[in-house]
Structures are given as structure tokens and as C-alpha cells.
Motif scaffolding. Structure first.
Motif, PDB file in Angstrom:
ATOM      1  N   GLN A  55      27.077 -30.082  15.496  1.00 58.29           N
ATOM      2  CA  GLN A  55      26.891 -30.734  16.608  1.00 58.29           C
ATOM      3  C   GLN A  55      25.990 -29.981  17.559  1.00 58.29           C
ATOM      4  OE1 GLN A  55      30.795 -30.685  18.141  1.00 58.29           O
ATOM      5  NE2 GLN A  55      31.339 -32.745  17.383  1.00 58.29           N
ATOM      6  N   ASP A  56      25.872 -28.802  17.402  1.00 57.60           N
ATOM      7  CA  ASP A  56      25.030 -27.796  18.249  1.00 57.60           C
ATOM      8  C   ASP A  56      23.654 -27.333  17.566  1.00 57.60           C
ATOM      9  OD1 ASP A  56      26.710 -26.597  16.507  1.00 57.60           O
ATOM     10  OD2 ASP A  56      27.120 -24.755  17.853  1.00 57.60           O
ATOM     11  N   GLN A  75      19.866 -27.687  16.550  1.00 58.93           N
ATOM     12  CA  GLN A  75      18.517 -27.917  17.456  1.00 58.93           C
ATOM     13  C   GLN A  75      18.311 -29.200  17.189  1.00 58.93           C
ATOM     14  OE1 GLN A  75      15.697 -24.939  16.186  1.00 58.93           O
ATOM     15  NE2 GLN A  75      16.502 -23.332  17.285  1.00 58.93           N
ATOM     16  N   ASN A  89      31.104 -28.285  15.154  1.00 58.31           N
ATOM     17  CA  ASN A  89      30.068 -27.293  15.601  1.00 58.31           C
ATOM     18  C   ASN A  89      29.788 -26.166  14.650  1.00 58.31           C
ATOM     19  OD1 ASN A  89      31.870 -25.010  16.073  1.00 58.31           O
ATOM     20  ND2 ASN A  89      32.330 -26.015  17.890  1.00 58.31           N
ATOM     21  N   SER A  90      28.699 -25.393  14.774  1.00 53.53           N
ATOM     22  CA  SER A  90      28.413 -24.477  13.909  1.00 53.53           C
ATOM     23  C   SER A  90      29.168 -23.251  13.747  1.00 53.53           C
ATOM     24  CB  SER A  90      26.808 -23.796  13.902  1.00 53.53           C
ATOM     25  OG  SER A  90      27.020 -23.084  15.557  1.00 53.53           O
ATOM     26  N   LYS A 107      24.281 -24.375   9.763  1.00 54.32           N
ATOM     27  CA  LYS A 107      24.512 -25.323  10.656  1.00 54.32           C
ATOM     28  C   LYS A 107      24.237 -26.769   9.726  1.00 54.32           C
ATOM     29  CE  LYS A 107      23.077 -23.224  14.818  1.00 54.32           C
ATOM     30  NZ  LYS A 107      22.690 -23.255  16.173  1.00 54.32           N
TER      31      LYS A 107
END
Length: 103
Positions: free
Chosen positions: A43-44, A46, A69-70, A82
Motif C-alpha cells: 500500500q505504501d 511509491q 503495507n511494506s 514492496k
């Protein structure tokens, strides 16, 4: 155990089974070669990375999920990543089932 943790455990299992590729370049090549059946995108990530991998996956008709998330992804597979790609249809189905049950 929560479905979210079970789904993350599946990522770790697929890593140990050799059915998971990680990193933008490797996943991109796997998608192009029709080896990757499902892309997991943090989700996080870039915006540029997200856009590139999503467009590539759409072009080759590969599903993309962004439920984690990562940090969660990295802890699940033991590497800082990621972007992941699952190459086994069985792991894909199991992971999607857990996500559909609610993570």
C-alpha cells in the motif's frame, strides 16, 4: 488466528516453497513471461512504482492486490520488498480466499 495473519503466513510459505518472486524487476519479468499469477503490491509503494506495475499487470491480465503495507510484506517473507509475485495458482487461490474472508 486472524485472516490477515493467515494471509501473510501464506506469503511466507510460498516464499519457502519457491513459488514467490520479489522485487520490481523480477516481478515485471515474471508478469511478461506469464509466470506470475498474482501481484502483491504494498500500500505504501511509491506512486510511480504502483502505476508501472499496475499498468503492466492490466496489460497481461494479472490481478493485483494491495491489502498489505511494506512492513507486513517484509516480515512475512524475511526480505525488504514492496512488490511480490506468486507463481503458483494454488497459493493464489488460498491467498485470495483469505482476503475475501476479510483481512
Amino acid at each position: 488466528m486472524q485472516n490477515r495473519q493467515k494471509a501473510l503466513n501464506l506469503l511466507g510459505l510460498s516464499q519457502k516453497a519457491g513459488k514467490l518472486v520479489s522485487g520490481f524487476e523480477v516481478v515485471s519479468m515474471g508478469v511478461k513471461a506469464a509466470k506470475v499469477k498474482l501481484v502483491i503490491l504494498a500500500q505504501d509503494s511509491q506512486t510511480d512504482t504502483s502505476k508501472k506495475i499496475t499498468n503492466l499487470a492490466q496489460k497481461y491480465e494479472v490481478s493485483v492486490i494491495s491489502e498489505f503495507n511494506s512492513t507486513e510484506i517484509s516480515q512475512a517473507i524475511g526480505k525488504k520488498r514492496k512488490v511480490l509475485g506468486i507463481t503458483d495458482i494454488g497459493f493464489c487461490k488460498a491467498l485470495l480466499q483469505k482476503i475475501n474472508e476479510g483481512v
